[in-house]
Design a protein around this motif. Sequence first.
Motif, PDB file in Angstrom:
ATOM      1  N   MET A   1      -9.108 -14.863   3.489  1.00 21.68           N
ATOM      2  CA  MET A   1      -8.959 -13.659   2.690  1.00 21.68           C
ATOM      3  C   MET A   1      -7.882 -12.773   3.315  1.00 21.68           C
ATOM      4  SD  MET A   1     -11.659 -10.695   1.513  1.00 21.68           S
ATOM      5  CE  MET A   1     -12.785 -11.106   2.779  1.00 21.68           C
ATOM      6  N   LYS A   2      -7.081 -12.160   2.464  1.00 18.99           N
ATOM      7  CA  LYS A   2      -6.050 -11.222   2.907  1.00 18.99           C
ATOM      8  C   LYS A   2      -6.624  -9.824   3.027  1.00 18.99           C
ATOM      9  CE  LYS A   2      -2.162 -13.475   0.653  1.00 18.99           C
ATOM     10  NZ  LYS A   2      -1.074 -13.344  -0.317  1.00 18.99           N
ATOM     11  N   ALA A   3      -6.060  -9.064   3.955  1.00 19.06           N
ATOM     12  CA  ALA A   3      -6.358  -7.635   4.075  1.00 19.06           C
ATOM     13  C   ALA A   3      -5.037  -6.894   4.213  1.00 19.06           C
ATOM     14  CB  ALA A   3      -7.245  -7.352   5.275  1.00 19.06           C
ATOM     15  N   LEU A   4      -4.994  -5.681   3.687  1.00 17.57           N
ATOM     16  CA  LEU A   4      -3.831  -4.812   3.828  1.00 17.57           C
ATOM     17  C   LEU A   4      -4.043  -3.914   5.034  1.00 17.57           C
ATOM     18  CD1 LEU A   4      -1.137  -3.724   2.721  1.00 17.57           C
ATOM     19  CD2 LEU A   4      -2.490  -2.152   1.292  1.00 17.57           C
ATOM     20  N   LEU A   5      -3.110  -3.948   5.960  1.00 12.58           N
ATOM     21  CA  LEU A   5      -3.153  -3.105   7.158  1.00 12.58           C
ATOM     22  C   LEU A   5      -2.033  -2.072   7.040  1.00 12.58           C
ATOM     23  CD1 LEU A   5      -4.575  -2.734   9.932  1.00 12.58           C
ATOM     24  CD2 LEU A   5      -2.736  -4.135  10.909  1.00 12.58           C
ATOM     25  N   ILE A   6      -2.419  -0.815   6.865  1.00 12.34           N
ATOM     26  CA  ILE A   6      -1.462   0.291   6.719  1.00 12.34           C
ATOM     27  C   ILE A   6      -1.455   1.071   8.034  1.00 12.34           C
ATOM     28  CG2 ILE A   6      -0.836   2.342   5.416  1.00 12.34           C
ATOM     29  CD1 ILE A   6      -2.575   1.226   3.102  1.00 12.34           C
ATOM     30  N   ILE A   7      -0.322   1.037   8.713  1.00 13.60           N
ATOM     31  CA  ILE A   7      -0.234   1.592  10.059  1.00 13.60           C
ATOM     32  C   ILE A   7       0.493   2.943  10.078  1.00 13.60           C
ATOM     33  CG2 ILE A   7       0.633   1.190  12.396  1.00 13.60           C
ATOM     34  CD1 ILE A   7       0.453  -1.836  11.787  1.00 13.60           C
ATOM     35  N   ASP A   8      -0.188   3.967  10.533  1.00 14.59           N
ATOM     36  CA  ASP A   8       0.415   5.256  10.926  1.00 14.59           C
ATOM     37  C   ASP A   8       1.258   5.950   9.853  1.00 14.59           C
ATOM     38  OD1 ASP A   8      -0.736   4.543  13.324  1.00 14.59           O
ATOM     39  OD2 ASP A   8       1.152   4.253  14.394  1.00 14.59           O
ATOM     40  N   VAL A   9       0.829   5.911   8.623  1.00 14.04           N
ATOM     41  CA  VAL A   9       1.558   6.661   7.589  1.00 14.04           C
ATOM     42  C   VAL A   9       0.978   8.071   7.599  1.00 14.04           C
ATOM     43  CG1 VAL A   9       2.286   6.751   5.186  1.00 14.04           C
ATOM     44  CG2 VAL A   9       1.953   4.533   6.305  1.00 14.04           C
ATOM     45  N   GLN A  10       1.498   8.875   8.513  1.00 17.65           N
ATOM     46  CA  GLN A  10       0.958  10.188   8.828  1.00 17.65           C
ATOM     47  C   GLN A  10       2.016  11.270   8.641  1.00 17.65           C
ATOM     48  OE1 GLN A  10      -1.040   7.800  12.314  1.00 17.65           O
ATOM     49  NE2 GLN A  10      -1.480   9.979  12.620  1.00 17.65           N
ATOM     50  N   ASN A  11       1.555  12.481   8.441  1.00 15.94           N
ATOM     51  CA  ASN A  11       2.420  13.593   8.050  1.00 15.94           C
ATOM     52  C   ASN A  11       3.575  13.875   9.009  1.00 15.94           C
ATOM     53  OD1 ASN A  11       0.937  14.016   5.714  1.00 15.94           O
ATOM     54  ND2 ASN A  11      -0.428  15.500   6.696  1.00 15.94           N
ATOM     55  N   ASP A  12       3.401  13.665  10.295  1.00  8.23           N
ATOM     56  CA  ASP A  12       4.478  13.967  11.239  1.00  8.23           C
ATOM     57  C   ASP A  12       5.730  13.122  11.015  1.00  8.23           C
ATOM     58  OD1 ASP A  12       3.722  16.198  12.702  1.00  8.23           O
ATOM     59  OD2 ASP A  12       2.729  15.033  14.278  1.00  8.23           O
ATOM     60  N   TYR A  13       5.618  12.010  10.297  1.00  4.57           N
ATOM     61  CA  TYR A  13       6.771  11.148  10.035  1.00  4.57           C
ATOM     62  C   TYR A  13       7.568  11.557   8.801  1.00  4.57           C
ATOM     63  CZ  TYR A  13       5.428   7.622  13.524  1.00  4.57           C
ATOM     64  OH  TYR A  13       5.143   6.942  14.680  1.00  4.57           O
ATOM     65  N   PHE A  14       7.087  12.543   8.067  1.00 11.75           N
ATOM     66  CA  PHE A  14       7.725  12.965   6.827  1.00 11.75           C
ATOM     67  C   PHE A  14       8.508  14.256   7.050  1.00 11.75           C
ATOM     68  CE2 PHE A  14       4.641   9.897   5.584  1.00 11.75           C
ATOM     69  CZ  PHE A  14       5.183   9.289   4.458  1.00 11.75           C
ATOM     70  N   PRO A  15       9.389  14.619   6.091  1.00 13.84           N
ATOM     71  CA  PRO A  15      10.176  15.849   6.259  1.00 13.84           C
ATOM     72  C   PRO A  15       9.303  17.045   6.639  1.00 13.84           C
ATOM     73  CG  PRO A  15      10.989  14.631   4.376  1.00 13.84           C
ATOM     74  CD  PRO A  15       9.731  13.917   4.853  1.00 13.84           C
ATOM     75  N   GLY A  16       9.750  17.757   7.648  1.00 14.37           N
ATOM     76  CA  GLY A  16       9.011  18.898   8.171  1.00 14.37           C
ATOM     77  C   GLY A  16       8.051  18.529   9.287  1.00 14.37           C
ATOM     78  N   LEU A  99     -11.755  -7.668  11.549  1.00 14.61           N
ATOM     79  CA  LEU A  99     -11.172  -8.750  10.750  1.00 14.61           C
ATOM     80  C   LEU A  99     -12.083  -9.973  10.740  1.00 14.61           C
ATOM     81  CD1 LEU A  99      -7.428  -8.458  11.839  1.00 14.61           C
ATOM     82  CD2 LEU A  99      -8.504  -7.571   9.761  1.00 14.61           C
ATOM     83  N   ARG A 100     -12.669 -10.301  11.883  1.00 14.13           N
ATOM     84  CA  ARG A 100     -13.618 -11.434  11.934  1.00 14.13           C
ATOM     85  C   ARG A 100     -14.833 -11.155  11.059  1.00 14.13           C
ATOM     86  NH1 ARG A 100     -11.588 -12.075  17.161  1.00 14.13           N
ATOM     87  NH2 ARG A 100     -12.984 -10.570  18.109  1.00 14.13           N
ATOM     88  N   ALA A 101     -15.371  -9.953  11.136  1.00 13.30           N
ATOM     89  CA  ALA A 101     -16.560  -9.593  10.348  1.00 13.30           C
ATOM     90  C   ALA A 101     -16.285  -9.660   8.851  1.00 13.30           C
ATOM     91  CB  ALA A 101     -17.050  -8.198  10.739  1.00 13.30           C
ATOM     92  N   LYS A 102     -15.070  -9.326   8.446  1.00 12.36           N
ATOM     93  CA  LYS A 102     -14.702  -9.348   7.029  1.00 12.36           C
ATOM     94  C   LYS A 102     -14.141 -10.704   6.605  1.00 12.36           C
ATOM     95  CE  LYS A 102     -13.833  -4.412   6.447  1.00 12.36           C
ATOM     96  NZ  LYS A 102     -14.713  -4.129   5.336  1.00 12.36           N
ATOM     97  N   VAL A 103     -14.094 -11.643   7.545  1.00  9.62           N
ATOM     98  CA  VAL A 103     -13.566 -12.991   7.323  1.00  9.62           C
ATOM     99  C   VAL A 103     -12.116 -12.933   6.793  1.00  9.62           C
ATOM    100  CG1 VAL A 103     -14.124 -15.295   6.462  1.00  9.62           C
ATOM    101  CG2 VAL A 103     -15.956 -13.628   6.729  1.00  9.62           C
ATOM    102  N   VAL A 104     -11.341 -12.065   7.396  1.00 14.29           N
ATOM    103  CA  VAL A 104      -9.929 -11.936   7.054  1.00 14.29           C
ATOM    104  C   VAL A 104      -9.147 -12.952   7.870  1.00 14.29           C
ATOM    105  CG1 VAL A 104      -7.904 -10.422   7.242  1.00 14.29           C
ATOM    106  CG2 VAL A 104     -10.092  -9.514   6.420  1.00 14.29           C
ATOM    107  N   ASP A 105      -8.333 -13.734   7.184  1.00 10.58           N
ATOM    108  CA  ASP A 105      -7.535 -14.741   7.888  1.00 10.58           C
ATOM    109  C   ASP A 105      -6.033 -14.558   7.666  1.00 10.58           C
ATOM    110  OD1 ASP A 105      -7.372 -15.562   5.278  1.00 10.58           O
ATOM    111  OD2 ASP A 105      -8.336 -17.496   5.599  1.00 10.58           O
TER     112      ASP A 105
END
Length: 179
Positions: A1-16, A99-105
């Motif tokens: 099974m696939k999983a989406l891993l979204i890393i560090d999309v946080q406000n400090d990286y955007f304008p301002g 990931l193991r618990a969710k059976v993500v491969d």
Amino acid sequence: MKALLIIDVQNDYFPGGKCELSGPEKALGNIVSVLRLFRKAGLPVIHVQHVNTRPDATFFLPGTDGVNIHTGLTPLPGEDVLVKHAPNSFYRTGLADLLRAKVVDELVVCGMMTHMCIDTTVRAAWDYQIPVTLLYDACATKDLSIMRETIPAKTVHNAYMAALDGIFARVLTAGEVEI
């Protein structure tokens, strides 16, 4: 099974923010489109949030708006949010166990910054024998400097993507993701 891993999309990286990247809005738009695909398919979505605990840290500081996940990606109930304090999303976060618990491969990885947390996490996934699809246009970085020379963000991004493509990941665009 696939999983989406979204890393560090946080406000400090955007304008301002305290560590503005080059083109974070474009990357965000592509992340949002892939996030919709994963949510519609009912596949796991894992958000990673960096909280800086280093004494000399200048961004992602606890208790600031900059540390918050961007509102365009607000986690839904049932989506995991892992907090990390280092570039590697596997380091002391429980990600491998989750990931193991969710059976993500297989992981589909996107986020920020290409040259730091994306690179480190993708290489760590290889250590765990987890195949990675890395989304070229759903990541962002910034200009870097060395030896009094500035390397433009686009060059930094392309160099890291080229280095990861093949052994460590399969690099695709957000529009090429298959669920």
